[in-house]
Scaffold this active site. Structure first.
Site, PDB file in Angstrom:
ATOM      1  N   ARG A 146       0.868  -1.190   0.000  1.00  0.00           N
ATOM      2  CA  ARG A 146       0.000   0.000   0.000  1.00  0.00           C
ATOM      3  C   ARG A 146       0.895   1.227   0.000  1.00  0.00           C
ATOM      4  O   ARG A 146       2.111   1.108   0.029  1.00  0.00           O
ATOM      5  CB  ARG A 146      -0.929  -0.013   1.219  1.00  0.00           C
ATOM      6  CG  ARG A 146      -0.149  -0.009   2.527  1.00  0.00           C
ATOM      7  CD  ARG A 146      -1.031   0.002   3.757  1.00  0.00           C
ATOM      8  NE  ARG A 146      -0.193  -0.067   4.947  1.00  0.00           N
ATOM      9  CZ  ARG A 146      -0.641  -0.079   6.183  1.00  0.00           C
ATOM     10  NH1 ARG A 146      -1.937  -0.046   6.418  1.00  0.00           N
ATOM     11  NH2 ARG A 146       0.184  -0.125   7.199  1.00  0.00           N
ATOM     12  N   CYS A 150       2.379   7.458  -6.861  1.00  0.00           N
ATOM     13  CA  CYS A 150       3.068   8.708  -7.197  1.00  0.00           C
ATOM     14  C   CYS A 150       2.101   9.861  -6.922  1.00  0.00           C
ATOM     15  O   CYS A 150       0.982   9.872  -7.440  1.00  0.00           O
ATOM     16  CB  CYS A 150       3.450   8.666  -8.673  1.00  0.00           C
ATOM     17  SG  CYS A 150       3.830  10.284  -9.360  1.00  0.00           S
ATOM     18  N   GLU A 185      -1.789   7.688   7.018  1.00  0.00           N
ATOM     19  CA  GLU A 185      -0.361   7.876   7.324  1.00  0.00           C
ATOM     20  C   GLU A 185       0.429   8.362   6.105  1.00  0.00           C
ATOM     21  O   GLU A 185       1.336   7.682   5.606  1.00  0.00           O
ATOM     22  CB  GLU A 185       0.242   6.601   7.907  1.00  0.00           C
ATOM     23  CG  GLU A 185      -0.374   6.219   9.240  1.00  0.00           C
ATOM     24  CD  GLU A 185       0.297   5.027   9.913  1.00  0.00           C
ATOM     25  OE1 GLU A 185       0.958   4.245   9.218  1.00  0.00           O
ATOM     26  OE2 GLU A 185       0.144   4.892  11.143  1.00  0.00           O
ATOM     27  N   CYS A 191       8.979   9.456  -4.831  1.00  0.00           N
ATOM     28  CA  CYS A 191       8.841   8.938  -6.194  1.00  0.00           C
ATOM     29  C   CYS A 191       9.785   9.736  -7.090  1.00  0.00           C
ATOM     30  O   CYS A 191       9.843  10.965  -6.993  1.00  0.00           O
ATOM     31  CB  CYS A 191       7.395   9.079  -6.663  1.00  0.00           C
ATOM     32  SG  CYS A 191       7.173   8.659  -8.402  1.00  0.00           S
ATOM     33  N   CYS A 196       7.289  13.784 -10.972  1.00  0.00           N
ATOM     34  CA  CYS A 196       7.718  14.295  -9.666  1.00  0.00           C
ATOM     35  C   CYS A 196       8.912  15.231  -9.824  1.00  0.00           C
ATOM     36  O   CYS A 196       9.028  16.234  -9.111  1.00  0.00           O
ATOM     37  CB  CYS A 196       8.026  13.136  -8.716  1.00  0.00           C
ATOM     38  SG  CYS A 196       6.501  12.270  -8.262  1.00  0.00           S
ATOM     39  N   GLU A 345      -5.367   5.317  16.199  1.00  0.00           N
ATOM     40  CA  GLU A 345      -4.987   3.903  16.323  1.00  0.00           C
ATOM     41  C   GLU A 345      -4.196   3.758  17.618  1.00  0.00           C
ATOM     42  O   GLU A 345      -3.029   4.146  17.687  1.00  0.00           O
ATOM     43  CB  GLU A 345      -4.128   3.459  15.132  1.00  0.00           C
ATOM     44  CG  GLU A 345      -4.848   3.527  13.798  1.00  0.00           C
ATOM     45  CD  GLU A 345      -3.978   3.088  12.617  1.00  0.00           C
ATOM     46  OE1 GLU A 345      -2.950   2.415  12.849  1.00  0.00           O
ATOM     47  OE2 GLU A 345      -4.331   3.430  11.477  1.00  0.00           O
TER      48      GLU A 345
HETATM   49  C1  GLA Z   1      -0.493   1.672  10.830  1.00  0.00           C
HETATM   50  C2  GLA Z   1      -1.640   1.709   9.864  1.00  0.00           C
HETATM   51  C3  GLA Z   1      -2.674   0.656  10.084  1.00  0.00           C
HETATM   52  C4  GLA Z   1      -2.049  -0.651  10.455  1.00  0.00           C
HETATM   53  C5  GLA Z   1      -1.181  -0.458  11.667  1.00  0.00           C
HETATM   54  C6  GLA Z   1      -0.571  -1.747  12.150  1.00  0.00           C
HETATM   55  O1  GLA Z   1      -0.584   2.500  11.882  1.00  0.00           O
HETATM   56  O2  GLA Z   1      -2.268   2.963   9.818  1.00  0.00           O
HETATM   57  O3  GLA Z   1      -3.412   0.500   8.898  1.00  0.00           O
HETATM   58  O4  GLA Z   1      -1.314  -1.118   9.391  1.00  0.00           O
HETATM   59  O5  GLA Z   1      -0.142   0.420  11.314  1.00  0.00           O
HETATM   60  O6  GLA Z   1       0.412  -2.196  11.286  1.00  0.00           O
END
Ligand code: GLA
Length: 707
Positions: A146, A150, A185, A191, A196, A345
């Site tokens: 994931r 670019c 995140e 790239c 770019c 998270e």
């Molecule tokens: C990051 C991501 C989540 C997950 C966690 C745990 O913080 O945002 O999608 O992948 O790590 O790996």
């Protein structure tokens, strides 16, 4: 490369009208200007949630019942569900998400929906393979994983606009959708494709106006790298020996951070125009430094971040090291002018990927970390994730439940915490951490140190921790401020290794000291100008007069073991990494070096300047006692009252506001502890009076309030 680029520009001019490289960010729809009240946003409830993936798990009705029983009132969903929401190009399917929302909402659970740009669907990348980012050897990443895109690919940008517009249209009036998280995140990868490169060249052109100005600012005369056309400006990709002009590299960091922000703004603009009542955030990464969060966050309503204390990249992760997550919380709060934030998270179990394991923690820690976040200004805590995935890369990354959905010990702890935060809502609302001491974090400096490593053993974040940890050991709240921040609230500002200085920052620090502030500077300060060019003034450059010292010699202590020592008040403390050998002018000497040819030279000075003073610590003392003694002296001299003194492994932090003071005592050890809190408090959970020595159970928490 150039002609291919020109062709692409012509062919896709319609799409490029909307691309981040050309989008006018000056007109971007505004993030809320007044501090965002997360509790009010969540209908008056403390935000207590889990990250939930109904596209892959369920049954949703059973899950929603268990969530409700645990006090959960919030979920984040959909940030990786692009392929499910748009199974074929331009055909959107939200039926599954509507169903999940209906069930969750019926159980009192509201949602933030993630825009899914972090994980483009396979059909999109198969159709437009150039969406994949290119590595510095000119090879595009293959499909999979994931965050592989670019930032400047017009097909990708158009597809993102499509899915974000469809989500905004579908959910703009949905009462169970509180708002949006943009992407997931942000921050990489770099790239190195021609789009770019062109975007970086355009960024340089906007910043400098002329090639002469670029050549001048970067000192391209060195090795004769003078540019005579914009198209010659390279990205910092592979070169022989892996070296580049440090000025170009610093600007590249700034460009990449801006490009990431523009990508976010492209999405926030759509959402704000189409769904104006909903709030926008992004899940950030604490100490991660590829993005200047203080700039990014001017485009969102509130900060959210992802906290995983037991990921062990450093080899030092231990649940007793509360300062790690503590500083990250404070930095995140400081990245949006000290506004309260949420954790999007929060670690809920063992971290583990295909390729590594973190450490397991006692179940009580998941309660303790939630309280730590709250103590540092979180008005919401959302655990990652509800249930450990049966599929994919994260089968070992534990959620609250494991794959079998058994109501395990972590669930019991989450449920206990859920009951408690509901009760604490009234005590917390309207309060936030208040600090008289601040730590200045400079994104330019962090990037410049990434570009040119100082010496082995130097670690900018480690420097921050030396001072931060000591302040925290003394029970003092700490704010993190960024260079554009307001220093007027602080009595003490510690600015470790302030390597890169802009004229604005010099003025700000000078005014701070003139007005009575105490500034603590450390080695390698004032070395570079804003272009990452070495100063031609005597070090510490533009700070020399303020610090009342000159530095004519320095010693990199290259083997990273303790080789030097600093002598202060007759005590010898080991020191390492670097020695700036100080020649006091107007400053007094408070400490000297104990070893090598410069033994007896000044290592620590204090200069009275205006109504304030400036300390300069020329090296990196390697014992906590040194920092405790120095900061104790400074805190007393400026009249900052120390908080209750915690024993090792216990943290104290306060929130204040609405006439209340809330004191958090957090025990990260497997032993009972006690803290002398002095004055009379009330235990906010039990209602019982609390004063004098307050007991803390193993891994326990006490929340005390002074009313
Ligand atoms: C990051 C991501 C989540 C997950 C966690 C745990 O913080 O945002 O999608 O992948 O790590 O790996």
């Amino acid at each position: 490369m150039r002609s291919r680029h020109v062709f692409l520009l012509a062919a896709l001019s319609t799409l490029l009208v909307l691309s981040p490289a050309v989008m006018p960010t000056a007109t971007e729809a505004q993030a809320s200007l007044k501090p965002f009240d997360l509790i009010a946003w969540n209908g008056g409830e403390f935000i207590y949630g889990v990250d939930y993936y109904p596209e892959a798990e369920g049954p949703v009705d059973k899950d929603a019942e268990m969530m409700q029983a645990a006090g959960i009132n919030f979920v984040r969903m959909a940030e990786f569900a692009w392929a499910k929401m748009e199974p074929t190009e331009g055909h959107y399917d939200f039926v599954w998400l509507d169903r999940a929302l209906k069930v969750l909402n019926a159980h009192g659970v509201k949602a933030v929906l993630g825009t899914p740009s972090a994980s483009p669907p396979a059909w999109l990348m198969a159709k437009y393979p150039d969406i994949a980012a290119m590595d510095e050897n000119g090879v595009r990443y293959r499909y999979g994983s994931r965050r592989n895109y670019c930032l400047n690919n017009p097909h990708f940008l158009a597809a993102v606009q499509g899915i974000v517009t469809a989500m905004a249209e579908h959910y703009k009036n949905h009462p169970g959708v509180l708002g949006w998280q943009i992407d997931n995140e942000l921050g990489g990868p770099d790239c190195y494709d021609s789009l770019c490169q062109a975007a970086f060249q355009k960024w340089c052109r906007t910043k400098y106006g002329s090639l002469d100005a670029v050549n001048q600012a970067w000192g391209t005369i060195f090795w004769g790298h003078t540019y005579s056309a914009w198209s010659q400006i390279p990205l910092p990709w592979n070169t022989l020996y892996g070296v580049h002009n440090p000025s170009l590299e610093l600007d590249y960091h700034r460009y990449f951070s801006d490009a990431s922000r523009n990508f976010l703004v492209m999405q926030t603009d759509i959402l704000r125009h189409m769904a104006p009542g909903k709030a926008i955030t992004h899940n950030e990464m604490g100490m991660f430094d590829n993005i200047d969060y203080s700039h990014l966050n001017t485009a969102i309503d509130f900060v959210a971040w992802d906290n995983y204390p037991m990921i062990d990249f450093s080899g030092h992760a231990s649940y007793a090291n509360y300062e790690g997550a503590g500083l990250a919380h404070d930095l995140m709060r400081g990245s949006k002018s000290q506004q309260n934030f949420m954790v999007m998270e929060e670690e809920a179990g063992l971290p583990g990927w295909n390729t590594f394991w973190g450490h397991q923690a006692p179940p009580e820690m998941y309660r303790l970390w939630a309280y730590q976040a709250i103590a540092h200004g979180a008005d919401g805590v959302c655990y990652f994730r509800w249930r450990t995935s049966r599929y994919g890369t994260e089968q070992y990354w534990q959620g609250v439940l494991d794959q079998d959905s058994y109501a395990n010990a972590r669930y019991a702890v989450v449920k206990q915490t859920g009951t408690e935060v509901k009760r604490l809502k009234d005590v917390l609302e309207g309060t936030h951490p208040v600090s008289q001491a601040a730590l200045l974090v400079s994104p330019d400096t962090r990037w410049a140190f990434n570009v040119q490593t100082l010496v082995k053993g130097f670690d900018y974040n480690g420097q921050l921790h030396r001072y931060y940890d000591s302040l925290r050991r003394q029970g003092v709240n700490v704010d993190v401020v960024f260079p554009q921040g307001d220093l007027s609230a602080y009595k003490v500002v510690v600015a470790p290794s302030l390597f890169v200085l802009t004229p604005d920052l010099v003025r700000k620090l000078t005014n701070f000291v003139a007005g009575g502030g105490t500034l603590v500077l450390t080695y390698r300060s004032g070395v570079k100008d804003e272009h990452n060019v070495f100063t031609d003034q005597t070090l510490p450059g533009p700070l020399a007069q303020l610090a009342g010292i000159a530095i004519h010699d320095y010693d990199p202590l290259v083997d990273a073991t303790s080789q030097q020592e600093i002598v202060m008040n007759g005590q010898h403390y080991p020191a390492k990494v670097w020695s700036d050998i100080l020649t006091p002018g107007t400053a007094e000497t408070l400490g000297t070096y104990g070893k090598l040819y410069y033994a007896g030279s000044a290592a620590l000075t204090r200069n009275a300047s205006g109504k304030g003073s400036v300390y300069y610590v020329g090296t990196e003392p390697d014992s906590p006692e040194f920092y405790d003694r120095l900061l104790d002296r400074i805190l007393h001299s400026v009249g900052i009252a120390l908080g209750p003194q915690p024993p090792d492994g216990v943290e104290v932090e306060t929130r204040e506001g609405s006439g209340r003071k809330v004191l958090f005592l957090l025990n990260y050890t497997a032993a009972k502890q006690s803290v002398d809190v002095g004055q009379a408090y009330r235990d906010a959970l039990s209602g019982a009076p609390a004063s004098g020595a307050v007991e803390l159970p193993e891994f326990g928490v006490r929340v005390l309030v002074n009313q």
